[in-house]
Enzyme design. Sequence first.
Site, PDB file in Angstrom:
ATOM      1  N   GLY A   1       0.854  -1.190   0.000  1.00  3.76           N
ATOM      2  CA  GLY A   1       0.000   0.000   0.000  1.00  3.76           C
ATOM      3  C   GLY A   1       0.889   1.238   0.000  1.00  3.76           C
ATOM      4  O   GLY A   1       2.059   1.179  -0.390  1.00  3.76           O
ATOM      5  N   ARG A   2       0.322   2.344   0.495  1.00  3.44           N
ATOM      6  CA  ARG A   2       1.087   3.598   0.448  1.00  3.44           C
ATOM      7  C   ARG A   2       2.373   3.534   1.264  1.00  3.44           C
ATOM      8  O   ARG A   2       3.415   4.036   0.847  1.00  3.44           O
ATOM      9  CB  ARG A   2       0.205   4.750   0.959  1.00  3.44           C
ATOM     10  N   ILE A   3       2.306   2.879   2.443  1.00  2.00           N
ATOM     11  CA  ILE A   3       3.509   2.803   3.288  1.00  2.00           C
ATOM     12  C   ILE A   3       4.518   1.840   2.666  1.00  2.00           C
ATOM     13  O   ILE A   3       5.716   2.143   2.594  1.00  2.00           O
ATOM     14  CB  ILE A   3       3.132   2.414   4.734  1.00  2.00           C
TER      15      ILE A   3
ATOM     16  N   ARG B   1      -2.201  -8.688  -1.225  1.00  2.00           N
ATOM     17  CA  ARG B   1      -3.385  -9.496  -1.553  1.00  2.00           C
ATOM     18  C   ARG B   1      -3.398  -9.849  -3.041  1.00  2.00           C
ATOM     19  O   ARG B   1      -3.739 -10.948  -3.438  1.00  2.00           O
ATOM     20  CB  ARG B   1      -4.664  -8.728  -1.207  1.00  2.00           C
TER      21      ARG B   1
ATOM     22  N   ARG C   1       1.227  -3.846  12.630  1.00  2.00           N
ATOM     23  CA  ARG C   1       0.474  -4.091  13.859  1.00  2.00           C
ATOM     24  C   ARG C   1       1.060  -5.304  14.554  1.00  2.00           C
ATOM     25  O   ARG C   1       1.464  -6.274  13.872  1.00  2.00           O
ATOM     26  CB  ARG C   1      -1.003  -4.371  13.556  1.00  2.00           C
TER      27      ARG C   1
ATOM     28  N   ASP D   1       8.253  -2.026  16.172  1.00  2.00           N
ATOM     29  CA  ASP D   1       7.623  -0.800  16.674  1.00  2.00           C
ATOM     30  C   ASP D   1       6.249  -1.099  17.269  1.00  2.00           C
ATOM     31  O   ASP D   1       5.655  -0.245  17.903  1.00  2.00           O
ATOM     32  CB  ASP D   1       7.475   0.219  15.525  1.00  2.00           C
TER      33      ASP D   1
ATOM     34  N   GLU E   1       0.091  -3.978  23.434  1.00  2.00           N
ATOM     35  CA  GLU E   1       0.689  -2.681  23.790  1.00  2.00           C
ATOM     36  C   GLU E   1      -0.056  -2.047  24.963  1.00  2.00           C
ATOM     37  O   GLU E   1      -1.278  -2.183  25.039  1.00  2.00           O
ATOM     38  CB  GLU E   1       0.624  -1.746  22.571  1.00  2.00           C
TER      39      GLU E   1
ATOM     40  N   HIS F   1       5.797   2.058  19.508  1.00  2.00           N
ATOM     41  CA  HIS F   1       4.766   2.432  18.523  1.00  2.00           C
ATOM     42  C   HIS F   1       4.876   3.927  18.179  1.00  2.00           C
ATOM     43  O   HIS F   1       3.913   4.680  18.332  1.00  2.00           O
ATOM     44  CB  HIS F   1       3.357   2.099  19.050  1.00  2.00           C
TER      45      HIS F   1
HETATM   46  C1  8YV Z   1      -0.228   6.233  15.555  1.00  2.00           C
HETATM   47  C2  8YV Z   1      -0.866   4.279  13.941  1.00  2.00           C
HETATM   48  O1  8YV Z   1       0.881   6.022  16.366  1.00  2.00           O
HETATM   49  O2  8YV Z   1      -1.793   5.515  12.175  1.00  2.00           O
HETATM   50  C3  8YV Z   1      -1.747   4.454  12.760  1.00  2.00           C
HETATM   51  O3  8YV Z   1      -2.456   3.487  12.414  1.00  2.00           O
HETATM   52  O4  8YV Z   1      -0.812   3.230  14.498  1.00  2.00           O
HETATM   53  C4  8YV Z   1       0.013   5.400  14.372  1.00  2.00           C
HETATM   54  O5  8YV Z   1       0.245   6.311  13.374  1.00  2.00           O
HETATM   55  C5  8YV Z   1      -1.448   6.152  16.331  1.00  2.00           C
HETATM   56  O6  8YV Z   1      -2.564   6.541  15.638  1.00  2.00           O
HETATM   57  C6  8YV Z   1      -1.329   7.032  17.552  1.00  2.00           C
HETATM   58  O7  8YV Z   1      -2.267   6.657  18.423  1.00  2.00           O
END
Ligand code: 8YV
Length: 319
Positions: free
Chosen positions: A157-159, A179, A236, A260, A265, A283
């Site tokens: 995806g974008r990341i 996918r 995740r 990360d 968490e 994170h």
């Molecule tokens: C943030 C994230 O740390 O965008 C997400 O899905 O997990 C992170 O960018 C998070 O939203 C901060 O609570």
Amino acid sequence: MTHRPKPRILQIARLPLPALETDLAARYDVVCLSDQTDPAAFLAEHGAGFSGVVTSASIGLQGWVIAALPNLQVISSFGVGFDALDIAAARARGVQIGYTPGVLNDCVADMAFALMLDVSRGVAASDRFVRRGEWPKARYAPQTKVSGKRLGIVGMGRIGQAVAERANGFRMEVGYHNRSPAVGTTFQYFDTVVDLAMWADYLILAVAGGPATRHMVNSQVLQALGPQGFLINVARGSVVDEAALIDALTHRHIAGAGLDVFEDEPNVPAALMALDNVVLTPHTASGTHDTRRAMADLVLENLRSFYTTCTVSEPVPGT
Ligand code: 8YV
């Protein structure tokens, strides 16, 4: 002149950026649910007064809270992941959901590279070595070269694409699993994560969380990555079977990991903390002033857009 009352917004918990809370409070009538001594009792009494919710990808939004907000119309979430948000419950009620895509790609991809470089070259581990005063007594052992190696990306995806762009400067060969093959990329596509892991020196996870990707990286994938392979997770915690990962790291079935995100968490297993071939961050892949501000601006823009045009500007796909 008639004054329309400010919309009432329920903020589910404290947000990662205090300035966003200030901005929200200036525009809306905001109450923070986690500040209430008895959140359920508070919602039973006041739930009907809220038309909007602000939350984050990490905090999410549970179905029982949505059910306790009969006049809810809009949710604005700080983050790009929505696995902790009960999308089905919100959709069933016709609630608009806005999130913050795009603006965090660079920082998350930067962090993937930071973790990859750190765990390969032993940056944090050798920092500990220097601070322990060991340098005058011993030499730090040679580590693993990154440039020119094979980079396997799970999730294009974008990341994932931002990660792939960075690989060029390191003359890394890129392969990926998704996918389905991504349109417009010439990188080598692998049908399964196991095949990608077998090929890759580094496996970087950039997929969405949720049931579809739960424990996608299991002991079989880790075996395939092998004793020279590294796992990097900026996606995740749920994507990785953490118990299998601890076992693979402990027995050196893989070389190391840069993590990360975690399954529970903010609790990180002591077994992971005890290992020197692991780099752990709390994170914080999107956690820069620049990116968090851009995310906050999108949270505000989604609400502004909803309260002026009845549609959020960045809707979660499919809503
Ligand atoms: C943030 C994230 O740390 O965008 C997400 O899905 O997990 C992170 O960018 C998070 O939203 C901060 O609570």
